[in-house]
Design a protein around this motif. Structure first.
Motif, short mmCIF file in Angstrom:
data_model
loop_
_atom_site.label_atom_id
_atom_site.label_comp_id
_atom_site.label_asym_id
_atom_site.label_seq_id
_atom_site.Cartn_x
_atom_site.Cartn_y
_atom_site.Cartn_z
N GLU A 6 48.94 33.71 31.38
CA GLU A 6 48.36 33.12 30.17
C GLU A 6 46.99 32.54 30.51
OE1 GLU A 6 49.39 29.95 26.57
OE2 GLU A 6 50.65 30.02 28.38
N GLU A 7 46.01 32.86 29.68
CA GLU A 7 44.66 32.33 29.88
C GLU A 7 44.08 31.98 28.51
OE1 GLU A 7 41.25 33.64 32.83
OE2 GLU A 7 41.25 34.92 31.03
N SER A 8 43.74 30.70 28.35
CA SER A 8 43.16 30.20 27.09
C SER A 8 44.04 30.57 25.89
CB SER A 8 41.75 30.76 26.89
OG SER A 8 40.92 30.39 27.95
N GLY A 9 45.37 30.42 26.04
CA GLY A 9 46.29 30.67 24.95
C GLY A 9 46.58 32.12 24.67
N THR A 10 46.08 33.02 25.53
CA THR A 10 46.27 34.46 25.33
C THR A 10 47.00 35.06 26.54
OG1 THR A 10 44.23 34.57 24.07
CG2 THR A 10 45.10 36.65 24.89
N PHE A 11 47.95 35.96 26.25
CA PHE A 11 48.67 36.64 27.33
C PHE A 11 47.84 37.82 27.82
CE2 PHE A 11 52.63 35.05 25.04
CZ PHE A 11 52.80 33.99 25.93
N LYS A 12 47.81 37.98 29.17
CA LYS A 12 47.07 39.06 29.80
C LYS A 12 47.88 39.61 30.98
CE LYS A 12 42.53 37.17 28.63
NZ LYS A 12 41.21 36.72 29.17
N VAL A 13 47.48 40.79 31.44
CA VAL A 13 48.09 41.36 32.63
C VAL A 13 47.00 41.80 33.60
CG1 VAL A 13 50.21 42.12 31.52
CG2 VAL A 13 48.23 43.63 31.51
N GLY A 14 47.34 41.84 34.90
CA GLY A 14 46.38 42.29 35.91
C GLY A 14 47.08 42.61 37.21
N SER A 15 46.45 43.41 38.02
CA SER A 15 47.00 43.71 39.35
C SER A 15 46.43 42.72 40.35
CB SER A 15 46.65 45.14 39.77
OG SER A 15 45.24 45.31 39.85
N VAL A 16 47.30 42.28 41.27
CA VAL A 16 46.90 41.24 42.22
C VAL A 16 46.10 41.88 43.35
CG1 VAL A 16 47.70 39.45 43.80
CG2 VAL A 16 48.93 39.88 41.65
#
Length: 618
Positions: A6-16
């Motif tokens: 979660e970033e700034s109230g928004t869900f996101k995805v990413g590879s580490v």
């Protein structure tokens, strides 16, 4: 390894890319790299592929039943989205299923309160009901707003607007959906609120729009006199002596508040006595009474073409107006005048006066004018009395240094409105009628002001210095009139200042304690309030006269008119008291006569377009 965070109230995805325990470097599917806090990570997953994860989670979330989930959690304390996902799906949830639950919970803040780190709490039933009701209200308002905007844009008045028209025009509540829709369409169409409502057929009468605007601001409770009948009771004043004179008044045809009348009595050796008789409502309206409080609030009669708002109730006016064939209580000022029209002495009395005639300007001016005076014609009622008053008035003008007063050549205008038809008549201000009445009023107001000052009794004075007119509690010269002091006392039924001064004069004549002392707060407040309100009333009268001038131009189908240049591009129309600016006017000297073309008269904005045609050759 991939993360759902979660970033700034928004869900996101990413590879580490790198895991530094407290923070991670991640790369989104589109290639953007970011540094995030470890505490922001909600899930870690390997499958499905990064680019498919959010799509699959949103698809699953779309199939979830928000109401069912809330009912299931309603009795729970704070819960984890992982636990709820396991209970809902009936097995160990996949990362996509957990993410779907979080997406649903996060998108329904009325149902679920966020507690952080993927934890939530179901909203209490009463809070949810209130939130849903508010949401429904907003939805309905949005629908109304859209419908109102469409109707107004089509210049059609929504039915719901009709009960609120006055508020929308004069004192809008800007939080209402009606006002928001109206304001939005006004912005889009570049029309003012009155113009838009007029286009929608909501303003039936432009006259009533202007009149009601004034009433809303200055008579919010209406113009009716809501007081008990006992307050109107007429006092007989049987104790007053009856004067041995017969008086007559001179007024406009529409005047009902007849404040002044005159008498002339012949004396030996060519001398005579002039009586100036002023209606005396101060004898019956006690200071501080309910009727007095209303008069003190209104402060003056409001005049405008075709109607007026009186300071006093009609019943009170009827009791004290100087109507013919009646004995009327009056405050009289008598002038002993020698045969050369010099005033040898004055004295005042409180008495009853027999009024034998109410002369009206329109009829009297046909008989009493410069021509009949020059020819010494006397074949009309009160010819001898009027001739003496005329000669006396001329003497008074000379004494004041006003025998060649330029104001005597100015034009006054009378407005008559009959069944929405306007008649505007010109009258030269310096006619014998005007000069007789004005000189007698100036004499009375000057003399009574002097008597109050000499006796040390408080009064309200009107002075002029360097062109500026002001009111004060101290006598001072009035340069415009050429007198040492001037206290309005001659219109006590129409001006509250006059009523106050009349009370003080009555106290002087009866040797009683004046109602107002020199340090009286009531006196100071009344003077200051009157000066402000009188200016407002006069400005309103001028604005309504402008309105009726525009109505007259339409009524008479005037498209070309003559006008006189006042200064720069400011002109005054011929035949009516309408002053306007003409942007196309060339540089012409004041007094130049010109021809103008008239177009686009707007009765709501009280404007018109004018175009210079040519200069008149005289």
């Amino acid at each position: 390894m991939n993360v759902f965070y979660e970033e700034s109230g928004t869900f996101k995805v990413g590879s580490v890319l790198a895991d530094n325990m407290t923070s991670l470097h991640v790369e989104a599917s589109h290639g953007k790299r970011s540094k995030i806090k470890a505490s922001s990570v909600l899930l870690r997953f390997e499958v499905p592929p990064l680019y498919e994860f959010m799509h699959q989670a949103q698809q699953v979330a779309a199939e979830l039943d928000t109401d069912f989930l809330w009912e299931y959690c309603a009795d729970s304390e704070e819960f984890s989205s992982h636990t709820l996902a396991a209970d809902y799906f009936g097995h160990t949830p996949s990362p996509v299923e957990v993410a779907a639950i979080m997406i649903l919970l996060n998108s329904a803040p009325m149902y679920f309160y966020r507690k952080g780190q993927g934890r939530y709490k179901a909203a209490p039933p009463e809070a949810l009901r209130a939130a849903l009701a508010s949401q429904e209200k907003k939805r309905l308002e949005a629908e109304l707003h859209a419908r109102y905007k469409q109707q107004l844009s089509d210049f059609s008045l929504p039915e719901e607007f009709k009960p609120h028209l006055d508020d929308l025009l004069y004192k809008p509540n800007k939080s209402t959906v009606e006002w928001k829709a109206l304001e939005s369409v006004c912005t889009a169409t570049k029309l003012s609120v009155p113009k838009l409502l007029e286009k929608c057929g909501a303003i039936a009468s432009t006259h009533d729009y202007h009149f009601n605007l004034f009433l809303r601001e200055h008579f919010p409770d209406g113009t009716a006199f809501d007081i008990p009948d006992i307050e109107f009771a007429y006092v007989d004043h049987d104790d007053l002596p009856v004067a041995d004179v017969s008086a007559f008044s001179i007024d406009d045809a529409t005047t009902t508040e007849i404040d002044d009348a005159f008498s002339v009595s012949l004396l030996p050796m060519g001398s005579f006595r002039i009586g100036i008789h002023i209606a005396a409502p101060a004898l019956g309206i006690a200071p501080g009474s309910l009727l007095d409080q209303i008069a003190a609030k209104r402060l003056s009669t409001v005049y405008l073409p075709g109607q007026k708002i009186t300071m006093l109730p009609e019943k009170t006016i009827d009791s004290y107006t100087l109507s013919e064939a009646r004995l009327c209580p009056a405050l009289s000022l008598y002038l002993e005048v020698a045969d050369d029209f010099t005033v040898t002495s004055t004295y005042s009395r409180i008495e009853k006066i027999k009024i034998i005639a109410n002369l009206r300007h329109d009829a009297l001016e046909q008989q009493f004018n410069e021509n009949t005076l020059r020819k010494n014609l006397t074949n009309y009622p009160f010819a001898q009395e009027l001739s003496l008053l005329w000669n006396f008035s001329r003497k008074m003008e000379i004494q004041r240094g006003k025998e060649n007063d330029a104001n005597n050549e100015k034009i006054d205008y009378s407005f008559f409105v009959e069944q929405e038809r306007i008649i505007i008549q010109e009258r030269r201000r310096g006619s014998p009628i005007d000069r007789v009445v004005s000189e007698l009023m100036i004499f009375a107001n000057t003399e009574w002001g002097k008597q109050l000052a000499d006796a040390g009794i408080a009064g309200i004075y009107r002075s002029q210095n360097s062109g500026k007119v002001r009111m004060s509690l101290s006598p001072a010269p009035h340069q415009g009139l050429g007198v040492a002091q001037y206290a309005w006392s001659s219109s006590p039924m129409r001006r509250y200042v006059d009523l106050i001064n009349q009370r003080q004069l009555i106290a002087l004549l009866t040797d009683s304690t004046p109602p107002y002392s020199k340090d009286s707060d009531d006196l100071l407040i009344s003077m200051r309030d009157f000066e402000q309100v009188y200016g407002i009333y006069n400005e309103f009268q001028r604005s309504m006269e402008r309105y009726w001038c525009l109505r007259w131009l339409i009524q008479e189908n005037i498209q070309i008119t003559g006008a006189q240049v006042l200064k720069e591009n400011l002109v005054k129309f011929d035949r009516i008291p309408l002053i306007t600016r003409v942007s196309s006017l060339p540089d012409l000297s004041p007094g130049t006569q010109v021809k103008l073309e008239i177009s686009q008269i707007d009765l709501l904005e009280c404007t018109l377009n004018t175009k210079f045609l040519h200069k008149e050759h005289i």
